[in-house]
Design a protein around this motif. Structure first.
Motif, short mmCIF file in Angstrom:
data_model
loop_
_atom_site.label_atom_id
_atom_site.label_comp_id
_atom_site.label_asym_id
_atom_site.label_seq_id
_atom_site.Cartn_x
_atom_site.Cartn_y
_atom_site.Cartn_z
N TYR A 112 1.00 -1.20 -0.08
CA TYR A 112 0.02 0.03 0.06
C TYR A 112 0.89 1.23 0.00
O TYR A 112 1.78 1.23 0.63
N THR A 113 0.48 2.22 -0.77
CA THR A 113 1.11 3.54 -0.60
C THR A 113 0.68 4.14 0.79
O THR A 113 -0.58 3.99 1.19
N GLY A 114 1.22 5.13 1.22
CA GLY A 114 1.01 6.21 2.37
C GLY A 114 -0.07 7.03 1.96
O GLY A 114 -0.17 7.39 0.92
N ARG A 115 -0.85 7.28 3.19
CA ARG A 115 -2.09 8.28 3.24
C ARG A 115 -1.35 9.67 3.22
O ARG A 115 -0.39 9.90 3.95
N PRO A 116 -2.13 10.62 2.60
CA PRO A 116 -1.76 11.87 2.52
C PRO A 116 -1.94 12.55 3.83
O PRO A 116 -2.92 12.01 4.48
N GLY A 117 -1.06 13.35 4.25
CA GLY A 117 -1.28 14.24 5.36
C GLY A 117 -2.35 15.19 5.28
O GLY A 117 -2.72 15.75 4.22
N GLU A 118 -2.71 15.64 6.23
CA GLU A 118 -4.08 16.77 6.43
C GLU A 118 -3.25 17.84 6.00
O GLU A 118 -2.30 18.22 6.26
N GLU A 119 -4.26 18.56 5.11
CA GLU A 119 -3.89 20.19 4.83
C GLU A 119 -4.91 20.99 5.12
O GLU A 119 -6.16 20.81 4.90
N LYS A 120 -4.67 22.20 5.62
CA LYS A 120 -5.89 23.07 6.08
C LYS A 120 -5.32 24.34 6.16
O LYS A 120 -4.26 24.70 6.23
#
Ligand SMILES: Nc1nc2c(ncn2[C@@H]2O[C@H](COP(=O)(O)OP(=O)(O)OP(=O)(O)O)[C@@H](O)[C@H]2O)c(=O)[nH]1
Ligand SMILES: [Mg+2]
Length: 347
Positions: A141-149
């Protein structure tokens, strides 16, 4: 410069990817899957710091990024987690989500921490996917994106006492006399364009904080003069000192001034109009018609408000003002404690 509003962008780190790998060892012809997981992305935190008074440091540095997680490696090696990033803000900062306009955090004390953007999870390596029938999985699996706000930060100065009044009422002169603050003082209206904070030293390590804000005029709540937006700096104060110029040279009617300012406070926020208020007649060194002072005194009494008279130039009444103010603050704090206890008892 006094900055009390700033927009920032927070970007947590993406999670690292998992990896596809197989064990290769001497004498083990077909090793099993050994792809390690990706590391977790770093998160962006916010933390309140007593030493800060403005949001200025964020104005020139609006983007905050945490490190990404490293990819996994062979031999079941886990990728390293990304480092977190921390943004320091002054106590009193409120955090709004730009997209939803919701208030998402309120820093009311020093040392509070808030997770502003969460790092992405690392992806699984192929070691997790082996089953009795699928002994050599060739995927991960690829990593999940970090949150951006995007966040809007607003700083409301937390002062105990707010000074309000018409321009030229003597607000800045008073704060310069009772604290170490050195605001600009002049005989024209709207000398003060940004709030000033002053710390009044009562001795024995006791202090209270006073906010001097730009003057208000009739119609301020509709935008006249500098408007009433600075009132948000006195919204959280426990006590208002309402300064009214009673000097003969001003050519103003003190009772009328007093009523206008109270109306503007109520238009801004009814709570503010009901906040404990001490009416302070200023510039009594320049008073030659005593009825100007007496009319105001009577009006304050009718409204059930405490009344004091001062001259910041000769220092008459300023000591008493400090002691009455600190006493009143103590009373308010005690009644708040009582109220909280009462609420605890009821619950
Ligand atoms: N005679 C006399 N003049 C005073 C006294 N206090 C302030 N002044 C004068 O009144 C003028 C206005 O004073 P400021 O302290 O700048 O008034 P302010 O309320 O901060 O005014 P803005 O910032 O414009 O809202 C200045 O010229 C001061 O020197 C006082 O006690 N006696
Ligand atoms: Mg001023």
């Amino acid at each position: 410069m006094f900055i009390d509003r700033v927009k920032i962008k927070v970007m947590a780190g993406d999670g690292g990817d998992g990896v596809t790998a197989f064990r290769r060892e001497k004498f083990v012809p077909r090793g099993g899957p050994s792809g390690g997981d990706g590391g977790v992305g770093g998160s962006v935190w916010m933390e309140s710091d007593e030493g800060l008074n403005t949001l200025l440091h964020l104005r020139y540095n609006p983007e905050h990024k945490a490190e990404r997680g490293r990819h996994g490696e062979g031999s079941n090696r886990h990728g390293r987690d990304g480092e977190d990033a921390t943004i320091k803000v002054p106590v009193g900062t409120q955090v709004f989500d730009v997209e939803t306009e919701d208030l998402i955090f309120d820093f009311t004390k020093a040392g509070q921490r808030f997770l502003a953007a969460k790092g992405g999870k690392g992806g699984w390596g192929n070691q997790h996917f082996a089953t009795p029938t699928r002994r050599a999985p060739k995927f991960h699996y690829t990593g999940r994106p970090g949150e951006e706000k995007e966040l809007q930060l607003e700083l409301k100065l937390i002062a105990d006492v707010g000074l309000v009044g018409f321009p030229n009422a003597g607000k800045s002169t008073l704060i310069s006399v009772i604290s170490a603050a050195k605001p600009k003082i002049a005989d024209y209206p709207f000398t003060t364009l940004e709030p000033n904070l002053g710390v009044v030293d009562l001795g024995e390590y006791k202090t209270f904080v006073v906010a001097d804000i730009p003057g208000l005029i009739e119609g301020a709540s509709e935008g006249a003069g500098l408007g009433d937006r600075f009132l948000r700096h006195v919204e959280r104060t426990k006590l208002i000192l309402h300064l009214v110029d009673v000097s003969s040279i001003s050519g103003r009617n003190p009772v009328e001034d007093y009523e206008i300012i109270n109306r503007e406070l109520a238009n801004y926020n009814q709570d503010l109009a009901e906040r404990p208020q001490i009416v302070v007649a200023t510039k009594i060194d320049a008073l030659d018609e005593p009825e100007r002072l007496e009319n105001l005194r009577q009006k304050a009494a009718q409204d059930g408000k405490e009344f004091l008279e001062i001259s910041a130039v000769t220092n008459k009444g300023t000591k008493e003002l400090i002691s009455v103010t600190s006493q009143k603050l103590n009373e308010i704090k005690e009644s708040e404690i009582d109220l909280n206890q009462h609420i605890d008892d009821v619950e």
